[in-house]
Design an enzyme around this catalytic site. Structure first.
Site, short mmCIF file in Angstrom:
data_model
loop_
_atom_site.label_atom_id
_atom_site.label_comp_id
_atom_site.label_asym_id
_atom_site.label_seq_id
_atom_site.Cartn_x
_atom_site.Cartn_y
_atom_site.Cartn_z
CG ASP A 1 -2.18 -0.78 1.06
OD1 ASP A 1 -3.05 -0.29 0.33
OD2 ASP A 1 -2.29 -1.88 1.63
CG ASP B 1 -5.42 -5.36 -1.09
OD1 ASP B 1 -4.24 -5.47 -1.46
OD2 ASP B 1 -6.02 -4.27 -1.05
NE ARG C 1 -10.08 0.54 -0.21
CZ ARG C 1 -8.80 0.79 -0.23
NH1 ARG C 1 -8.38 2.00 -0.03
NH2 ARG C 1 -7.92 -0.15 -0.47
#
Length: 644
Positions: A201, A210, A500
């Site tokens: 990320d 993930d 999200r």
């Protein structure tokens, strides 16, 4: 004598019915007069005194007067007001208040008062939400508004965020509520805590949803397990938190901060796949053959994992490109990165050959100071590590789309039908003028669309691609499986961002029903409408805040010789819109800045070109050098001029 005279009434009626009328939308100008736009071809002049009865954007019916060859419109009836609920800046003091709507073409202050029960003493410069209460065409003497919400004071550094969120009626903070214990879902969870899962990320990301694990198999095959955070293990369907998430539909990502769909305790902690923390996940195990094909033995299952490393995009990319000084913390992590890069390579090639791959556009990131000031705007190109995650997510979403389609026949699908059938002939004709021959029927099929896209991608410039964009239909959210032409796929259903995206939470619940062998209820179509509307509002909010910050950032460049490379993105009668390549800001170049003699200048939206004396000088997708002529803070617009 004339009172109640039926003849007179009849005469009045006759006169009324014989008077020509037109319905249209009011367009204001900065000069006081305006126009009633009936359609693209026809408009009527509205003189300044008559403009006092209407507002820019009102849809009205007007009486058409003809005097000395000149027609003008007299507003008579309001069909739909332009302003109902709006945001603006307050003028005056408590006893005499007015509000100026925050809109480029609405300059007049509207008298107003605070609504009953609103405990704020308004003063000059305050930002507020208001609702229109009176309109001259409704028989009122004048316009009048009621202040319904105080937003913030005029000098607040965070005005761009608070005003934008209020304008679109979006939440300002994370939802309340806390989930303290996991639900008993009757799922058997595989213990995968020993496997070397990693997350990749941005350095600042807290809501990691993930994690990936790869393994080499015999026959040059690769196994990929995609593990996704599991908020539905904490949030029961129909619960208070679930209802709040359903309304929000998405986490709202604005420059500088986000407003999450779930409480932060869940999004940034309990559900976030943090390094060295055991977390419940929903996982998908897939096998990739040597050419990147996803084999049929797709398996969805519940599990627990423990991410072994929080990796950062740029560091992973540097290491794979043999630059920088970052090293994976162990050989096991290094091996994961190498295998994931191999999977990315295979899947990228498979999509290139069998589906479609988007052209890489950089992401632009605002770097903000403590007070919301813009310190810098940086272009972040999409590098190998970004593509590793993207390919893994697309593969996982293809798997979910197949499983939901084959096992249930429904889910939350992203559907894109390519070109609107009504446009197929016009599209084929346009392409023919540029030497590309397509069959109007074939281009409406997935294969035909992919074939055309590959031909367009092979063109030396993106000009032709930009011309046909207007013929494309929009992507939609559907409960029915269907193709996604834009990705070149038969079906696409996202489940990889449930922290999200509410649609991904729904797909999690459906996948869990499949895992348990239970029947599932088809999602209501209303939820797709809510999701589409929220996606639209969030995008508008992101754009509005961005415009404000770009204006702040470029203000001190106005009137200077600082040059910017800019790509032409649109051409209209009034000039050209360009995107500054280095920072992503949109600027407008008025037609007079392109050429002084108006009669020698043709700006054609239809052709995407600017011609001067019959010669094409500019076209959409050209990159030119510009300087910033002016930045208008009150409208957050940037005016540029080409460098001679």
């Amino acid at each position: 004598m004339f009172q109640d005279n039926p003849l007179l009434a009849q005469l009045k009626q006759q006169l009324h019915s014989q008077t020509p009328r037109a319905e249209g939308v009011v367009k204001a100008t900065e000069k006081g007069f305006g126009f009633l736009e009936v359609d693209a071809q026809k408009s009527y002049f509205i003189p300044p005194p008559q403009m006092k009865k209407v507002m820019h954007g009102d849809r009205i019916i007007a009486v058409i007067h003809s005097e000395k060859e000149r027609e003008s419109a007299e507003p008579e009836e309001l069909v739909e007001p332009f302003l109902t609920r709006f945001v603006g800046k307050v003028q005056g003091k408590n006893d005499r208040l007015a509000i100026v709507p925050d809109h480029p073409l609405l300059k007049d202050a509207i008298p107003c008062r605070a609504a009953r029960g609103l405990n704020h003493e308004f003063k000059e410069g305050d930002w507020a939400v208001a609702e229109m209460r009176r309109h001259p065409l409704k028989g009122d003497r004048s316009f009048y508004a009621e202040l319904t919400q105080y937003i913030t004071f005029g000098d607040d550094h965070f005005v761009p965020w608070w005003v934008t969120l209020a304008r679109h009626n979006l939440e300002k903070e994370a939802p309340d509520g806390v989930a303290t214990e996991m639900l008993d879902e009757g799922l058997v969870r595989e213990d995968l805590t020993a496997l070397d899962f990693v997350t990749i990320d941005s350095a600042s990301t807290e809501d990691m949803d993930d994690a990936l694990f790869a393994k080499a198999l015999p026959d040059d095959k690769l196994q990929l397990i995609v593990a996704i955070a599991d908020p539905t293990a904490w949030i029961a369907e129909g619960s208070k938190l679930d209802k709040a998430a359903k309304i929000r539909a998405f986490t709202n990502y604005l420059p500088g901060f986000n407003i999450p769909m779930l409480p932060r305790e869940l999004s940034d902690d309990l559900c976030s796949l943090r390094a060295n923390e055991v977390r419940p996940v929903l996982a998908c195990r897939m096998t990739l053959s040597a050419d990147g094909t996803i084999e049929d033995n797709i398996e969805f299952f519940a599990a627990t994992i423990e991410s072994k490393a929080k990796l950062v995009y740029d560091q992973v990319s540097d290491w794979l490109e043999n630059t920088g000084d970052w090293q994976p913390e162990s050989e096991a992590i290094a091996e994961q990165v190498r295998l994931l890069a191999q999977i990315c390579q295979r899947r990228g090639e498979w999509r290139h050959n069998h589906a479609l791959v988007f052209k890489d556009r950089p992401d632009y990131r605002f770097i903000l100071g403590e007070k919301g000031e813009v310190l810098d705007i940086v272009a972040e190109p999409r590098r190998i590590a970004n593509r590793i995650v993207e390919e893994a997510m697309i593969a996982a979403n293809i798997c979910a789309a197949r499983v939901l389609r084959d096992k249930l026949g429904f889910g939350i699908y992203n559907v894109h039908m390519g070109f609107d059938p009504a446009n197929a002939d016009a599209l084929a004709a346009l392409l023919k003028t540029h030497g590309l021959h397509v069959d109007a029927e074939e281009v409406l099929t997935l294969d035909g669309f992919c074939k055309l896209r590959r031909e367009l991608d092979a063109q030396p410039t993106g000009f032709l691609d930009s011309r046909i964009r207007r013929f494309q239909s929009f992507a939609e959210i559907s409960t029915e499986p269907g193709p996604h032409f834009g990705l070149g796929l038969e079906a696409y259903a996202t489940w990889t961002s449930p922290i999200r995206k509410y649609g991904d939470m729904i797909n999690h619940r459906l996948l869990k029903a499949v895992i348990k062998g239970e029947t599932a209820t088809r999602p209501q179509d209303e939820i797709t409408v809510q999701m589409a509307e929220r996606r639209r509002l969030n995008r508008m909010a992101e754009r509005d805040v961005g415009d404000w910050l770009y204006a702040r950032f470029l203000k001190d460049k106005a009137g200077t010789d600082t040059r910017f490379a800019a790509e032409i993105v649109d051409i209209s009668r009034g000039g050209m819109r360009v995107r500054l390549v280095d920072n992503g800001a949109i600027a407008f170049i008025p037609a007079p800045f392109l050429h002084a003699v108006r009669d020698e200048l043709v700006c054609s939206q239809e052709n995407g070109t600017v011609q001067i004396k019959g010669e094409t000088v500019y076209k959409v997708t050209d990159v030119i050098d510009v300087t910033i002529a002016e930045v208008r803070m009150e409208t957050r617009s940037i005016i540029a001029r080409p460098v001679a």
